[in-house]
Design a protein around this motif. Structure first.
Motif, PDB file in Angstrom:
ATOM      1  N   ALA A  72       0.829  -1.209   0.000  1.00  0.00           N
ATOM      2  CA  ALA A  72       0.000   0.000   0.000  1.00  0.00           C
ATOM      3  C   ALA A  72       0.862   1.257   0.000  1.00  0.00           C
ATOM      4  O   ALA A  72       0.561   2.227  -0.716  1.00  0.00           O
ATOM      5  CB  ALA A  72      -0.926  -0.007   1.211  1.00  0.00           C
ATOM      6  N   LEU A  73       1.942   1.245   0.753  1.00  0.00           N
ATOM      7  CA  LEU A  73       2.818   2.418   0.788  1.00  0.00           C
ATOM      8  C   LEU A  73       3.584   2.583  -0.519  1.00  0.00           C
ATOM      9  O   LEU A  73       3.874   3.718  -0.930  1.00  0.00           O
ATOM     10  CB  LEU A  73       3.774   2.332   1.973  1.00  0.00           C
ATOM     11  N   GLU A  74       3.926   1.483  -1.196  1.00  0.00           N
ATOM     12  CA  GLU A  74       4.558   1.585  -2.517  1.00  0.00           C
ATOM     13  C   GLU A  74       3.611   2.251  -3.503  1.00  0.00           C
ATOM     14  O   GLU A  74       4.020   3.116  -4.289  1.00  0.00           O
ATOM     15  CB  GLU A  74       4.970   0.202  -3.020  1.00  0.00           C
ATOM     16  N   GLU A  75       2.339   1.860  -3.443  1.00  0.00           N
ATOM     17  CA  GLU A  75       1.338   2.509  -4.312  1.00  0.00           C
ATOM     18  C   GLU A  75       1.194   3.985  -3.946  1.00  0.00           C
ATOM     19  O   GLU A  75       1.039   4.839  -4.833  1.00  0.00           O
ATOM     20  CB  GLU A  75      -0.002   1.788  -4.197  1.00  0.00           C
ATOM     21  N   SER A  76       1.262   4.283  -2.663  1.00  0.00           N
ATOM     22  CA  SER A  76       1.169   5.669  -2.208  1.00  0.00           C
ATOM     23  C   SER A  76       2.328   6.501  -2.760  1.00  0.00           C
ATOM     24  O   SER A  76       2.133   7.649  -3.185  1.00  0.00           O
ATOM     25  CB  SER A  76       1.171   5.709  -0.675  1.00  0.00           C
ATOM     26  N   HIS A  92      -6.798  19.331 -10.349  1.00  0.00           N
ATOM     27  CA  HIS A  92      -6.953  19.955  -9.042  1.00  0.00           C
ATOM     28  C   HIS A  92      -5.955  19.422  -8.016  1.00  0.00           C
ATOM     29  O   HIS A  92      -5.572  20.142  -7.113  1.00  0.00           O
ATOM     30  CB  HIS A  92      -8.371  19.750  -8.505  1.00  0.00           C
ATOM     31  N   ALA A  93      -5.555  18.171  -8.137  1.00  0.00           N
ATOM     32  CA  ALA A  93      -4.675  17.552  -7.134  1.00  0.00           C
ATOM     33  C   ALA A  93      -3.220  17.803  -7.482  1.00  0.00           C
ATOM     34  O   ALA A  93      -2.808  17.656  -8.619  1.00  0.00           O
ATOM     35  CB  ALA A  93      -4.932  16.062  -7.071  1.00  0.00           C
ATOM     36  N   SER A  94      -2.476  18.204  -6.509  1.00  0.00           N
ATOM     37  CA  SER A  94      -1.028  18.323  -6.661  1.00  0.00           C
ATOM     38  C   SER A  94      -0.410  18.035  -5.282  1.00  0.00           C
ATOM     39  O   SER A  94      -1.054  18.162  -4.255  1.00  0.00           O
ATOM     40  CB  SER A  94      -0.628  19.703  -7.153  1.00  0.00           C
ATOM     41  N   VAL A  95       0.847  17.638  -5.300  1.00  0.00           N
ATOM     42  CA  VAL A  95       1.534  17.249  -4.065  1.00  0.00           C
ATOM     43  C   VAL A  95       2.806  18.066  -3.953  1.00  0.00           C
ATOM     44  O   VAL A  95       3.526  18.259  -4.932  1.00  0.00           O
ATOM     45  CB  VAL A  95       1.851  15.734  -4.099  1.00  0.00           C
ATOM     46  N   ASP A  96       3.094  18.518  -2.754  1.00  0.00           N
ATOM     47  CA  ASP A  96       4.355  19.205  -2.496  1.00  0.00           C
ATOM     48  C   ASP A  96       5.470  18.164  -2.405  1.00  0.00           C
ATOM     49  O   ASP A  96       5.251  16.982  -2.162  1.00  0.00           O
ATOM     50  CB  ASP A  96       4.282  19.990  -1.179  1.00  0.00           C
ATOM     51  N   TYR A  97       6.693  18.640  -2.562  1.00  0.00           N
ATOM     52  CA  TYR A  97       7.854  17.752  -2.488  1.00  0.00           C
ATOM     53  C   TYR A  97       7.968  17.136  -1.091  1.00  0.00           C
ATOM     54  O   TYR A  97       8.356  15.985  -0.944  1.00  0.00           O
ATOM     55  CB  TYR A  97       9.119  18.532  -2.856  1.00  0.00           C
ATOM     56  N   ILE A  98       7.590  17.869  -0.070  1.00  0.00           N
ATOM     57  CA  ILE A  98       7.621  17.362   1.307  1.00  0.00           C
ATOM     58  C   ILE A  98       6.691  16.165   1.441  1.00  0.00           C
ATOM     59  O   ILE A  98       7.037  15.173   2.094  1.00  0.00           O
ATOM     60  CB  ILE A  98       7.218  18.482   2.296  1.00  0.00           C
ATOM     61  N   ASP A  99       5.518  16.240   0.835  1.00  0.00           N
ATOM     62  CA  ASP A  99       4.577  15.120   0.904  1.00  0.00           C
ATOM     63  C   ASP A  99       5.157  13.881   0.215  1.00  0.00           C
ATOM     64  O   ASP A  99       4.986  12.758   0.702  1.00  0.00           O
ATOM     65  CB  ASP A  99       3.247  15.502   0.256  1.00  0.00           C
ATOM     66  N   LEU A 100       5.842  14.078  -0.885  1.00  0.00           N
ATOM     67  CA  LEU A 100       6.492  12.960  -1.576  1.00  0.00           C
ATOM     68  C   LEU A 100       7.580  12.352  -0.694  1.00  0.00           C
ATOM     69  O   LEU A 100       7.686  11.129  -0.560  1.00  0.00           O
ATOM     70  CB  LEU A 100       7.083  13.428  -2.908  1.00  0.00           C
ATOM     71  N   LEU A 101       8.386  13.193  -0.059  1.00  0.00           N
ATOM     72  CA  LEU A 101       9.438  12.696   0.827  1.00  0.00           C
ATOM     73  C   LEU A 101       8.861  11.969   2.039  1.00  0.00           C
ATOM     74  O   LEU A 101       9.404  10.947   2.483  1.00  0.00           O
ATOM     75  CB  LEU A 101      10.336  13.850   1.287  1.00  0.00           C
ATOM     76  N   LEU A 102       7.769  12.473   2.578  1.00  0.00           N
ATOM     77  CA  LEU A 102       7.128  11.805   3.716  1.00  0.00           C
ATOM     78  C   LEU A 102       6.585  10.426   3.311  1.00  0.00           C
ATOM     79  O   LEU A 102       6.690   9.468   4.081  1.00  0.00           O
ATOM     80  CB  LEU A 102       6.014  12.680   4.295  1.00  0.00           C
ATOM     81  N   ALA A 103       6.027  10.328   2.124  1.00  0.00           N
ATOM     82  CA  ALA A 103       5.528   9.037   1.635  1.00  0.00           C
ATOM     83  C   ALA A 103       6.688   8.052   1.455  1.00  0.00           C
ATOM     84  O   ALA A 103       6.579   6.873   1.820  1.00  0.00           O
ATOM     85  CB  ALA A 103       4.768   9.214   0.327  1.00  0.00           C
ATOM     86  N   GLN A 104       7.811   8.537   0.935  1.00  0.00           N
ATOM     87  CA  GLN A 104       8.980   7.670   0.772  1.00  0.00           C
ATOM     88  C   GLN A 104       9.558   7.252   2.128  1.00  0.00           C
ATOM     89  O   GLN A 104       9.995   6.124   2.311  1.00  0.00           O
ATOM     90  CB  GLN A 104      10.042   8.375  -0.074  1.00  0.00           C
ATOM     91  N   ARG A 105       9.561   8.188   3.087  1.00  0.00           N
ATOM     92  CA  ARG A 105      10.050   7.868   4.426  1.00  0.00           C
ATOM     93  C   ARG A 105       9.175   6.800   5.079  1.00  0.00           C
ATOM     94  O   ARG A 105       9.668   5.845   5.687  1.00  0.00           O
ATOM     95  CB  ARG A 105      10.086   9.116   5.297  1.00  0.00           C
TER      96      ARG A 105
END
Length: 189
Positions: A72-76, A92-105
């Motif tokens: 599930a986290l890989e899909e995230s 409408h949806a966009s993600v900040d770089y911080i959100d991407l890093l948090l998902a990878q963490r």
């Protein structure tokens, strides 16, 4: 003298009746104690095996859950990466770089937990195998190849450490095949 000796041997059990009866009762008590000790040992061994196999099953279920969590986290992370790469204003949806890093963490932490849980599962499998009586190399204090003896584990003492790694143990000699022997002398290099 013969008659007196025979009479003494016949009368002695009557005189020592209490001592003989006490020895008999003492032997019966020791026999019952040995039976109870044996039953307690068998019961402790059974409980140990049941507990360790239950632990293996629990870790197996935990590993399955952790694997689903990692998927599930890989899909995230894939979704967060896709949303981060989209230009602003396209949807409408966009993600900040911080959100991407948090998902990878989060994915990295979940993988680490999965690896630790798998390691605990494998340790539990080894412990269950050991509780079932496995893991002992020899019954002799030192067998013919010099491998040290591993005494049986006391149930409360914890793990038993096995002998050194195979590269430290002496090699076993290869079997000799006499069917290939010829009358010709061996050629030495």
């Amino acid at each position: 003298a013969f008659i007196a000796n025979a009479a003494g041997e016949l009368v002695a059990p009557l005189i020592n009746k209490a001592a003989i009866r006490a020895d008999y009762l003492n032997a019966n008590a020791r026999q019952l104690q040995a039976i109870y000790n044996y039953q307690r040992t068998v019961l402790n061994a059974f409980i140990e095996v049941v507990n360790r196999t239950a632990k293996v099953d629990n870790y197996r279920a935990s590993v399955e859950i952790k694997q689903e969590q990692v998927k599930a986290l890989e899909e995230s992370v894939v979704v967060a990466t896709d949303l981060f790469m989209k230009p602003i204003g396209v949807e409408h949806a966009s993600v900040d770089y911080i959100d991407l890093l948090l998902a990878q963490r989060d994915l990295l932490e979940a993988r680490t937990v999965l690896i630790e849980t798998k390691q605990q599962q494998l340790t539990a499998i080894v412990n269950a195998y050991q509780a079932l009586g496995g893991g002992y190399l020899s019954l002799n204090p030192e067998d013919e190849y010099g491998v040290p003896y591993c005494p049986p584990a006391d149930f409360a003492s914890g793990p038993v450490y096995l002998p050194p790694a195979p590269e430290e143990a002496p090699m076993r000699p290869a079997p000799v095949d006499d069917s290939l022997a010829t009358d010709q002398p061996a050629v030495e290099p």
